[in-house]
Scaffold this motif. Sequence first.
Motif, PDB file in Angstrom:
ATOM      1  N   VAL A  68       9.633  -2.158  16.345  1.00 32.57           N
ATOM      2  CA  VAL A  68       8.364  -1.558  15.930  1.00 32.57           C
ATOM      3  C   VAL A  68       8.164  -1.799  14.432  1.00 32.57           C
ATOM      4  O   VAL A  68       8.774  -1.120  13.599  1.00 32.57           O
ATOM      5  CB  VAL A  68       8.317  -0.046  16.219  1.00 32.57           C
ATOM      6  N   PRO A  69       7.343  -2.765  14.055  1.00 28.55           N
ATOM      7  CA  PRO A  69       7.014  -2.939  12.635  1.00 28.55           C
ATOM      8  C   PRO A  69       5.948  -1.925  12.212  1.00 28.55           C
ATOM      9  O   PRO A  69       5.107  -1.523  13.015  1.00 28.55           O
ATOM     10  CB  PRO A  69       6.470  -4.362  12.573  1.00 28.55           C
ATOM     11  N   SER A  70       6.021  -1.528  10.965  1.00 25.75           N
ATOM     12  CA  SER A  70       4.993  -0.629  10.453  1.00 25.75           C
ATOM     13  C   SER A  70       3.753  -1.420  10.066  1.00 25.75           C
ATOM     14  O   SER A  70       3.720  -2.650  10.154  1.00 25.75           O
ATOM     15  CB  SER A  70       5.513   0.141   9.237  1.00 25.75           C
ATOM     16  N   ALA A  71       2.730  -0.714   9.605  1.00 29.88           N
ATOM     17  CA  ALA A  71       1.483  -1.361   9.193  1.00 29.88           C
ATOM     18  C   ALA A  71       1.607  -2.050   7.841  1.00 29.88           C
ATOM     19  O   ALA A  71       0.671  -2.726   7.411  1.00 29.88           O
ATOM     20  CB  ALA A  71       0.355  -0.330   9.154  1.00 29.88           C
ATOM     21  N   ALA A  72       2.750  -1.883   7.170  1.00 31.62           N
ATOM     22  CA  ALA A  72       2.968  -2.598   5.912  1.00 31.62           C
ATOM     23  C   ALA A  72       3.470  -4.002   6.229  1.00 31.62           C
ATOM     24  O   ALA A  72       4.551  -4.157   6.799  1.00 31.62           O
ATOM     25  CB  ALA A  72       3.992  -1.854   5.055  1.00 31.62           C
ATOM     26  N   PRO A  73       2.734  -5.044   5.888  1.00 31.17           N
ATOM     27  CA  PRO A  73       3.103  -6.403   6.316  1.00 31.17           C
ATOM     28  C   PRO A  73       4.267  -7.006   5.552  1.00 31.17           C
ATOM     29  O   PRO A  73       4.882  -7.959   6.023  1.00 31.17           O
ATOM     30  CB  PRO A  73       1.819  -7.200   6.075  1.00 31.17           C
ATOM     31  N   ASP A  74       4.582  -6.483   4.373  1.00 37.09           N
ATOM     32  CA  ASP A  74       5.673  -7.044   3.581  1.00 37.09           C
ATOM     33  C   ASP A  74       6.234  -5.951   2.681  1.00 37.09           C
ATOM     34  O   ASP A  74       5.715  -4.832   2.614  1.00 37.09           O
ATOM     35  CB  ASP A  74       5.192  -8.242   2.746  1.00 37.09           C
ATOM     36  N   ARG A  75       7.323  -6.295   1.978  1.00 30.35           N
ATOM     37  CA  ARG A  75       8.019  -5.281   1.178  1.00 30.35           C
ATOM     38  C   ARG A  75       7.173  -4.798   0.011  1.00 30.35           C
ATOM     39  O   ARG A  75       7.172  -3.608  -0.317  1.00 30.35           O
ATOM     40  CB  ARG A  75       9.345  -5.852   0.665  1.00 30.35           C
ATOM     41  N   ALA A  76       6.472  -5.692  -0.633  1.00 30.87           N
ATOM     42  CA  ALA A  76       5.653  -5.289  -1.777  1.00 30.87           C
ATOM     43  C   ALA A  76       4.589  -4.276  -1.347  1.00 30.87           C
ATOM     44  O   ALA A  76       4.350  -3.272  -2.025  1.00 30.87           O
ATOM     45  CB  ALA A  76       5.001  -6.514  -2.411  1.00 30.87           C
ATOM     46  N   THR A  77       3.950  -4.533  -0.219  1.00 36.63           N
ATOM     47  CA  THR A  77       2.941  -3.591   0.286  1.00 36.63           C
ATOM     48  C   THR A  77       3.592  -2.278   0.681  1.00 36.63           C
ATOM     49  O   THR A  77       3.053  -1.199   0.415  1.00 36.63           O
ATOM     50  CB  THR A  77       2.208  -4.199   1.495  1.00 36.63           C
ATOM     51  N   TYR A  78       4.745  -2.368   1.328  1.00 38.74           N
ATOM     52  CA  TYR A  78       5.470  -1.161   1.733  1.00 38.74           C
ATOM     53  C   TYR A  78       5.747  -0.244   0.543  1.00 38.74           C
ATOM     54  O   TYR A  78       5.582   0.976   0.626  1.00 38.74           O
ATOM     55  CB  TYR A  78       6.777  -1.570   2.401  1.00 38.74           C
ATOM     56  N   LEU A  79       6.175  -0.833  -0.574  1.00 38.07           N
ATOM     57  CA  LEU A  79       6.521  -0.036  -1.745  1.00 38.07           C
ATOM     58  C   LEU A  79       5.291   0.539  -2.438  1.00 38.07           C
ATOM     59  O   LEU A  79       5.359   1.621  -3.024  1.00 38.07           O
ATOM     60  CB  LEU A  79       7.341  -0.877  -2.721  1.00 38.07           C
ATOM     61  N   SER A  80       4.187  -0.172  -2.388  1.00 41.23           N
ATOM     62  CA  SER A  80       2.981   0.289  -3.089  1.00 41.23           C
ATOM     63  C   SER A  80       2.070   1.141  -2.210  1.00 41.23           C
ATOM     64  O   SER A  80       1.204   1.853  -2.713  1.00 41.23           O
ATOM     65  CB  SER A  80       2.194  -0.905  -3.636  1.00 41.23           C
ATOM     66  N   ARG A  81       2.254   1.060  -0.876  1.00 41.06           N
ATOM     67  CA  ARG A  81       1.412   1.803   0.060  1.00 41.06           C
ATOM     68  C   ARG A  81       2.287   2.597   1.043  1.00 41.06           C
ATOM     69  O   ARG A  81       2.473   2.190   2.193  1.00 41.06           O
ATOM     70  CB  ARG A  81       0.497   0.848   0.832  1.00 41.06           C
ATOM     71  N   PRO A  82       2.844   3.724   0.594  1.00 38.33           N
ATOM     72  CA  PRO A  82       3.699   4.512   1.493  1.00 38.33           C
ATOM     73  C   PRO A  82       3.012   4.909   2.793  1.00 38.33           C
ATOM     74  O   PRO A  82       3.671   5.035   3.826  1.00 38.33           O
ATOM     75  CB  PRO A  82       4.040   5.743   0.644  1.00 38.33           C
ATOM     76  N   ASP A  83       1.696   5.088   2.751  1.00 36.91           N
ATOM     77  CA  ASP A  83       0.975   5.509   3.955  1.00 36.91           C
ATOM     78  C   ASP A  83       1.088   4.484   5.075  1.00 36.91           C
ATOM     79  O   ASP A  83       1.141   4.848   6.259  1.00 36.91           O
ATOM     80  CB  ASP A  83      -0.499   5.766   3.629  1.00 36.91           C
ATOM     81  N   LEU A  84       1.141   3.182   4.725  1.00 41.45           N
ATOM     82  CA  LEU A  84       1.223   2.154   5.753  1.00 41.45           C
ATOM     83  C   LEU A  84       2.581   2.147   6.443  1.00 41.45           C
ATOM     84  O   LEU A  84       2.695   1.738   7.604  1.00 41.45           O
ATOM     85  CB  LEU A  84       0.934   0.778   5.157  1.00 41.45           C
ATOM     86  N   GLY A  85       3.610   2.588   5.751  1.00 44.20           N
ATOM     87  CA  GLY A  85       4.928   2.663   6.366  1.00 44.20           C
ATOM     88  C   GLY A  85       5.075   3.807   7.341  1.00 44.20           C
ATOM     89  O   GLY A  85       6.063   3.862   8.088  1.00 44.20           O
ATOM     90  N   ARG A  86       4.098   4.694   7.375  1.00 43.78           N
ATOM     91  CA  ARG A  86       4.171   5.870   8.248  1.00 43.78           C
ATOM     92  C   ARG A  86       3.494   5.663   9.595  1.00 43.78           C
ATOM     93  O   ARG A  86       3.495   6.569  10.425  1.00 43.78           O
ATOM     94  CB  ARG A  86       3.545   7.079   7.543  1.00 43.78           C
ATOM     95  N   ARG A  87       2.893   4.492   9.802  1.00 44.54           N
ATOM     96  CA  ARG A  87       2.238   4.238  11.091  1.00 44.54           C
ATOM     97  C   ARG A  87       2.539   2.821  11.555  1.00 44.54           C
ATOM     98  O   ARG A  87       2.844   1.940  10.740  1.00 44.54           O
ATOM     99  CB  ARG A  87       0.737   4.475  10.997  1.00 44.54           C
ATOM    100  N   PRO A  88       2.498   2.582  12.861  1.00 48.91           N
ATOM    101  CA  PRO A  88       2.836   1.248  13.382  1.00 48.91           C
ATOM    102  C   PRO A  88       1.746   0.240  13.089  1.00 48.91           C
ATOM    103  O   PRO A  88       0.581   0.583  12.855  1.00 48.91           O
ATOM    104  CB  PRO A  88       2.977   1.503  14.878  1.00 48.91           C
ATOM    105  N   ALA A  89       2.154  -1.033  13.114  1.00 46.88           N
ATOM    106  CA  ALA A  89       1.195  -2.113  12.879  1.00 46.88           C
ATOM    107  C   ALA A  89       0.112  -2.135  13.946  1.00 46.88           C
ATOM    108  O   ALA A  89      -1.052  -2.421  13.661  1.00 46.88           O
ATOM    109  CB  ALA A  89       1.927  -3.457  12.836  1.00 46.88           C
ATOM    110  N   GLU A  90       0.483  -1.835  15.185  1.00 46.87           N
ATOM    111  CA  GLU A  90      -0.454  -1.773  16.297  1.00 46.87           C
ATOM    112  C   GLU A  90      -0.247  -0.451  17.031  1.00 46.87           C
ATOM    113  O   GLU A  90       0.866   0.078  17.053  1.00 46.87           O
ATOM    114  CB  GLU A  90      -0.235  -2.931  17.274  1.00 46.87           C
TER     115      GLU A  90
END
Length: 241
Positions: A68-90
């Motif tokens: 299950v990947p999160s909605a953060a597409p890469d590490r840089a986005t993951y670190l700058s957008r914590p909200d995207l790491g809290r929900r799945p990509a789909e």
Amino acid sequence: MSDFWEQLRATTPARIGLARRGNAVSTSDVLRLGAAHAIARDAVHLPLDVAALRAGLYGIGLGEPIMVPSAAPDRATYLSRPDLGRRPAEPLQRVGRPVDLAVVLADGLSAEAVHRHAVPLVGKLLPLLDAGTTLAAPVIATQARVALGDHVGEALAARMVVVLVGERPGLSSHDSLGAYLTWAPRPGLPDSARNCVSNIHPPHGLDHATAARTLAALIGGARRLRATGVQLKDSDDELAS
């Protein structure tokens, strides 16, 4: 005086009694601090070794994990957008029959913590669960934060979900694992609805066997109370065996 500080330093990874050179900390301590900072930064960016986790999960009998990947597409986005790491990509589709427990291995802010401690902890936990406890297929979550487990738990129809996630690296520990337990997981739950067993990183932190006993007691207490978080404490009589 040096013997006094050496004895204290042997009991803790904290930086105490640092040598001084005039008004400054000694060069050797400054260099060690810089090295610890570099290790912590590297831990944040280290990618999760999914193949090794798969092999480990097979080794303790949990079988093929769900990715299950999160909605953060890469590490840089993951670190700058914590909200995207809290929900799945789909959006996750509900699968399978209701189960008692879902286990999620999430990279979080330290994949190294998951590499070293997640599978050994699960291996210690499984024999401590009540007889008849049903388990969902294990889940490996990438670029993930704790709340992603709420989506996973709901999709797997799990009464409880435990998320094993790499904690934020510090200058004394870069491989600390946290275990977050949530009853009736569903998106939107506040952090107050969870219990956390943190600082899992032997030999300087909590060892796997102790963490597993604490987590198993919390799981048993959650089952009796039908709740986790502020309603359940690991010091409560609810956890007494």
